[in-house]
Scaffold this motif. Sequence first.
Motif, short mmCIF file in Angstrom:
data_model
loop_
_atom_site.label_atom_id
_atom_site.label_comp_id
_atom_site.label_asym_id
_atom_site.label_seq_id
_atom_site.Cartn_x
_atom_site.Cartn_y
_atom_site.Cartn_z
N ASP A 1 0.86 -1.18 0.00
CA ASP A 1 0.00 0.00 0.00
C ASP A 1 0.90 1.23 0.00
O ASP A 1 2.01 1.22 0.54
CB ASP A 1 -0.92 -0.01 1.22
CG ASP A 1 -0.17 0.21 2.52
OD1 ASP A 1 -0.15 1.33 3.04
OD2 ASP A 1 0.43 -0.78 3.00
N ARG A 2 0.43 2.28 -0.62
CA ARG A 2 1.25 3.49 -0.79
C ARG A 2 1.62 4.11 0.56
O ARG A 2 2.75 4.59 0.75
CB ARG A 2 0.51 4.51 -1.66
CG ARG A 2 1.35 5.75 -1.98
CD ARG A 2 0.53 6.79 -2.73
NE ARG A 2 0.12 6.32 -4.03
CZ ARG A 2 0.84 6.46 -5.15
NH1 ARG A 2 2.01 7.05 -5.10
NH2 ARG A 2 0.39 6.02 -6.30
N GLY A 3 0.68 4.13 1.49
CA GLY A 3 0.94 4.78 2.78
C GLY A 3 2.12 4.18 3.50
O GLY A 3 3.01 4.90 3.99
N THR A 4 2.17 2.84 3.59
CA THR A 4 3.29 2.19 4.28
C THR A 4 4.59 2.42 3.54
O THR A 4 5.64 2.63 4.15
CB THR A 4 3.03 0.68 4.42
OG1 THR A 4 1.78 0.48 5.10
CG2 THR A 4 4.12 0.01 5.23
N GLN B 1 2.40 14.29 0.93
CA GLN B 1 1.07 13.88 0.46
C GLN B 1 0.38 13.09 1.56
O GLN B 1 1.03 12.54 2.46
CB GLN B 1 1.18 13.02 -0.80
CG GLN B 1 2.01 11.77 -0.65
CD GLN B 1 2.12 10.99 -1.95
OE1 GLN B 1 1.16 10.40 -2.43
NE2 GLN B 1 3.33 11.00 -2.54
N ALA B 2 -0.95 13.08 1.52
CA ALA B 2 -1.72 12.34 2.52
C ALA B 2 -1.50 10.84 2.33
O ALA B 2 -1.39 10.36 1.20
CB ALA B 2 -3.20 12.68 2.39
N LEU B 3 -1.44 10.10 3.44
CA LEU B 3 -1.26 8.66 3.36
C LEU B 3 -2.59 7.94 3.10
O LEU B 3 -2.60 6.80 2.64
CB LEU B 3 -0.63 8.12 4.63
CG LEU B 3 0.74 8.71 5.00
CD1 LEU B 3 1.39 7.90 6.11
CD2 LEU B 3 1.66 8.82 3.81
N PHE B 4 -3.69 8.62 3.40
CA PHE B 4 -5.03 8.06 3.16
C PHE B 4 -5.96 9.17 2.70
O PHE B 4 -5.77 10.33 3.05
CB PHE B 4 -5.61 7.43 4.45
CG PHE B 4 -4.77 6.32 5.02
CD1 PHE B 4 -4.95 5.01 4.59
CD2 PHE B 4 -3.82 6.58 5.99
CE1 PHE B 4 -4.19 3.98 5.11
CE2 PHE B 4 -3.06 5.55 6.53
CZ PHE B 4 -3.24 4.25 6.08
N THR B 5 -6.96 8.76 1.94
CA THR B 5 -8.01 9.69 1.49
C THR B 5 -9.31 9.30 2.18
O THR B 5 -9.79 8.17 1.99
CB THR B 5 -8.19 9.65 -0.03
OG1 THR B 5 -6.97 10.01 -0.66
CG2 THR B 5 -9.30 10.60 -0.47
N PRO B 6 -9.92 10.17 2.98
CA PRO B 6 -11.16 9.82 3.67
C PRO B 6 -12.33 9.71 2.70
O PRO B 6 -12.43 10.50 1.76
CB PRO B 6 -11.36 10.97 4.64
CG PRO B 6 -10.66 12.14 3.99
CD PRO B 6 -9.48 11.55 3.27
N ASN B 7 -13.21 8.75 2.92
CA ASN B 7 -14.42 8.65 2.07
C ASN B 7 -15.59 8.01 2.79
O ASN B 7 -16.35 7.25 2.23
CB ASN B 7 -14.11 7.91 0.77
CG ASN B 7 -13.83 6.42 0.98
OD1 ASN B 7 -13.46 5.99 2.07
ND2 ASN B 7 -14.03 5.62 -0.06
#
Length: 301
Positions: A215-218, A290-296
């Motif tokens: 995953d991109r965040g990790t 950049q944000a590690l997650f996008t809220p939805n």
Amino acid sequence: MKKKVLAVLVAAAMCVSLAACGGNGEEKKEEKKETKAATEEQKEDKAGDKGRLMMATTTSTEDTGLLDYLKPIFKEDTGWDLEWNAVGTGEALKMGENGDVDVVLVHAKASEEEFIANGFGVERFPVMYNDFVVIGPKEPIAKTDDINAVFTQIINDQLPFVSRGDDSGTDKKEKKIWENLSLDPASDPNYIESGQGMGATITMADEQKAYCLTDRGTWLKQSKDATLESELEIVCEGDANLLNQYGVIAVSPEKYPELNNEGANDFIEWICSDKIQKLIGEYGIDEYGQALFTPNAGTDS
């Protein structure tokens, strides 16, 4: 002479009176300080008086530091002390099935829906997403947005690849890609399974100078915070099949009435609230660009 003595006595009495007043003022100040300290202590006690909320979650929510960031805010806002086990999604859902946790936060929608259909979860709520990327040496794979082309080249050229191999959400995604391509990764002698979390798998890929799905965040956190031996980089990103959606589910109180369903519902409402969704959307920007997650939350994802 008598008048002089009387004047001296009156003056002395006034000094004693003033000293007493001054003493009372100081005492009142001290009392106010003690009262304020007691009030602050009561607030702290109140914040923790609801007890523990136990969650099973995927390793990426821990490896990125997101949960450590949110934990004190959750306690302050709700009074619950959040604790968690960070494992692969498959194991996290298994913990829910066994009634070992109150709530799960994972990222494998099909498995989450099955978890609910089998009566172990109440309802699934989308929380946030990021995406999967393939990292590895910049050669021989040229950077692309075509995950099918990358996985096909890995098998055809027998390139080194490190898999999670732990039934996590990432592992499920990887195995699904191989399946859709009718490719057997076991045919690649350089294909190995780490059996560990995402951070450890990235480290192993780095040591082996191999490719892996993450995953991109990790990856953003690991590549910035850890000392990697080789020059791994993103070689595949942007494919529509690489969306990585996270969902939160309260474990069924009908199956396990002893669980903390109140706390689980409080957590779901809290993490899906506008306030926390905003914090999630801002997390990582200052440190990683950049944000590690996008809220939805509130979508049908």
